[in-house]
Each structure stands twice: as C-alpha cells, then as structure tokens.
Design a protein around this motif. Sequence first.
Motif, PDB file in Angstrom:
ATOM      1  N   SER A  44      -6.374 -59.053 -35.419  1.00  0.00           N
ATOM      2  CA  SER A  44      -5.633 -58.878 -34.166  1.00  0.00           C
ATOM      3  C   SER A  44      -5.304 -60.229 -33.532  1.00  0.00           C
ATOM      4  CB  SER A  44      -6.453 -58.034 -33.190  1.00  0.00           C
ATOM      5  OG  SER A  44      -6.722 -56.759 -33.736  1.00  0.00           O
ATOM      6  N   SER A  81     -11.181 -51.083 -25.652  1.00  0.00           N
ATOM      7  CA  SER A  81      -9.815 -51.499 -25.967  1.00  0.00           C
ATOM      8  C   SER A  81      -8.791 -50.617 -25.247  1.00  0.00           C
ATOM      9  CB  SER A  81      -9.597 -51.456 -27.476  1.00  0.00           C
ATOM     10  OG  SER A  81      -8.271 -51.783 -27.810  1.00  0.00           O
ATOM     11  N   SER A 115     -11.440 -56.759 -37.612  1.00  0.00           N
ATOM     12  CA  SER A 115     -10.382 -56.234 -36.747  1.00  0.00           C
ATOM     13  C   SER A 115     -10.008 -57.239 -35.666  1.00  0.00           C
ATOM     14  CB  SER A 115     -10.829 -54.924 -36.109  1.00  0.00           C
ATOM     15  OG  SER A 115     -11.156 -53.969 -37.089  1.00  0.00           O
ATOM     16  N   LEU A 116     -11.008 -57.857 -35.062  1.00  0.00           N
ATOM     17  CA  LEU A 116     -10.737 -58.854 -34.027  1.00  0.00           C
ATOM     18  C   LEU A 116     -10.003 -60.064 -34.600  1.00  0.00           C
ATOM     19  CD1 LEU A 116     -14.122 -58.775 -32.064  1.00  0.00           C
ATOM     20  CD2 LEU A 116     -11.955 -57.716 -31.421  1.00  0.00           C
ATOM     21  N   THR A 132      -6.088 -54.134 -31.900  1.00  0.00           N
ATOM     22  CA  THR A 132      -7.500 -53.755 -32.029  1.00  0.00           C
ATOM     23  C   THR A 132      -7.685 -52.253 -31.924  1.00  0.00           C
ATOM     24  OG1 THR A 132      -7.780 -54.162 -29.648  1.00  0.00           O
ATOM     25  CG2 THR A 132      -8.383 -55.942 -31.159  1.00  0.00           C
TER      26      THR A 132
END
Length: 324
Positions: free
Chosen positions: A133, A45, A129-130, A87
Amino acid sequence: MVLYVLLSFLGIMANGFIVVVLGREWVRSHQLSPCDMILISLGASCFCLLWLGMIHDFYFFFLHHLQYSKEHAHQYFGIYWDFLNSTKFWFAAWLSVFFCVKTANFTHPIFLWLKWRVNGLVPWFLLISLLISFIVTMLCFVGNNALYQAFLQGTFSGNATYYSFTRNLEIHYFFPLKLITLSTPGSIFVVSIVLLITSLWRHSSKMQHSAHGTQDFSTEAHTRALKSLVSFLVRYAVSFLSLIIDVTILSGFWSTWYWPWQIVIYMSTSIHPFILILGNSHLEGALMKLLLLPKTFWNDKRMSSPTEDMHLSLPYQGKDSTEK
C-alpha cells in the motif's frame, strides 16, 4: 447528502466498535488471535477511510471538479485515500484467505501446509499489505504531483488544455495503476470464495450420500464464512465500476449523480462491519451486552426503587412502640 452522512456515521460507529472491543482485548490479554488481528486492522482502515471520505466529498462537492484538481489539498487527500483504500482491499483479501484455509476441506499438500502455518503467517500478511500500500501510494503521489506541477508551470504540449492533460494522465497512468492495485487482492479474494463454495458443495454432496439430513458444524462454518465475505465481493465490483466511470466520465455526472454514487461506493464499507460483528462470537457478545445495557440499568433501578419506597413509607415508631 443526508442519507450519505447517516450511512457514513453508521459505518464509523460499527468499525469503531470493532476496533474498541478488539483493542481492549489486546490491551487486557497482550495478544490477539490471527482472525482478530485481521479484523482490527480492517476495522481501523475502514474507520479512517470513512472519516476521510466524508471530509473529501464535502470539500470536493463545494469546489468545481477541475478547480479541485488544481488545489494543493488534492495531493494530501490522495495520499491518505490511496493508502487506506489499498490496505482495506488487502486486509479483506487476507481475511478471505484465512476463512478459506480454516474452513475448506481439501487434501492437497500445499493447502494442508498453509492450514498448518496460516496462524503464524497472518502478521507477515499484514506487514506485506502495508508495504504494498505504501508503494502504491507513492506511485499515485507521483502522478498527482505531475498533475499539480503541470498546472503551476502551465506548460502543455501543443494546443492541449489542462482538462485534456488530466484525462490523458487518468487514462494512461492512473487507470492501469489502479487496475493492477485492485486486481491483485481482488483475484486472491475471488479464488478464496470459489474454493469455499467448492468445498461447501463437496461437503454437501458427501452429507447427502451419507443420508445425513441435519446441518452439521462444517456446513455452518462454510455458510458463516461466505456470509462474512459476500459483502466485500460487492465492494470489489463497485470499485471496478468506479474505475470505468472515472475514465469515461461525462461533464455533468458529478453535479447530477454525485451523492447517489457516493452512497453506492461507501454502502459496503458501512454495512459490512455489521456482518463481521454478527459472524464473530466475541464481537456479537459484546454488542449484545451493549444493547442490553439500558435494559439492565432500568431493571436495577426498578429493583432498588421499591426498597427506597419501603423505607420512606415506614411509620414512625416512638419510644413506647420500640420498648414494646
């Protein structure tokens, strides 16, 4: 500008090193530890974010601020930036949770349950998290698209100018959205650090009362975890400060303090991977091998050169000497 470019390339190399080393380990053994899963996700990231940041900053700098907001490229940069930035903060938050659960010494049933289950929960943390985001990116895209469509149509209420429309959208839409986006993982991060400090303080007090003067393994683990996380605490503080500057920005700020401010923003992203590398035995060992590679090559070359010189310096032995 030159210092910013050097700092960015330093961070790109460090994050790329983390991704390459852990990616090679993943390909070789077909599995990664939970901590390495978070580290490779965080490294990838930040690696992409630094590249995108450099391209965006130079594109923005050579265009006027208002002219850039009218460009269609503003939406494309915004999509990738919002996703990668979100992220990064979530991965850092889960890294702090993992360090806290694995290192801190608490006897609460919830904490003990989490310590037992955290290894299996890490992949779900990353997937969540993905997903979060992606949702944040779509919400930011809605705002950027409304800004771009307003410019194309040229329809503003009353005597409102495009600049005032931009400022109103920034204050009433983007600022609350970004504040919530940063506050949620930031709160998780701060709570984890506070728990780590509390656990370290309790353990240190217990060791003092037990008349143990030497530093034990648990104290070293607490200290190592805090060192790995303190840089990201600075990153969260800079991000909140960036939100305030975006809302209360002055017209001459970008022309005067643009590059120094970019250095402040990306400094943590560029320096923090070195702290993670030195705090991980596997990554630190790979870095030491890489740094010692020129020395090893030079030593091997020096060891082989005397043999070659000896062969070259041997006198010619004729037939008589051979028979002798």
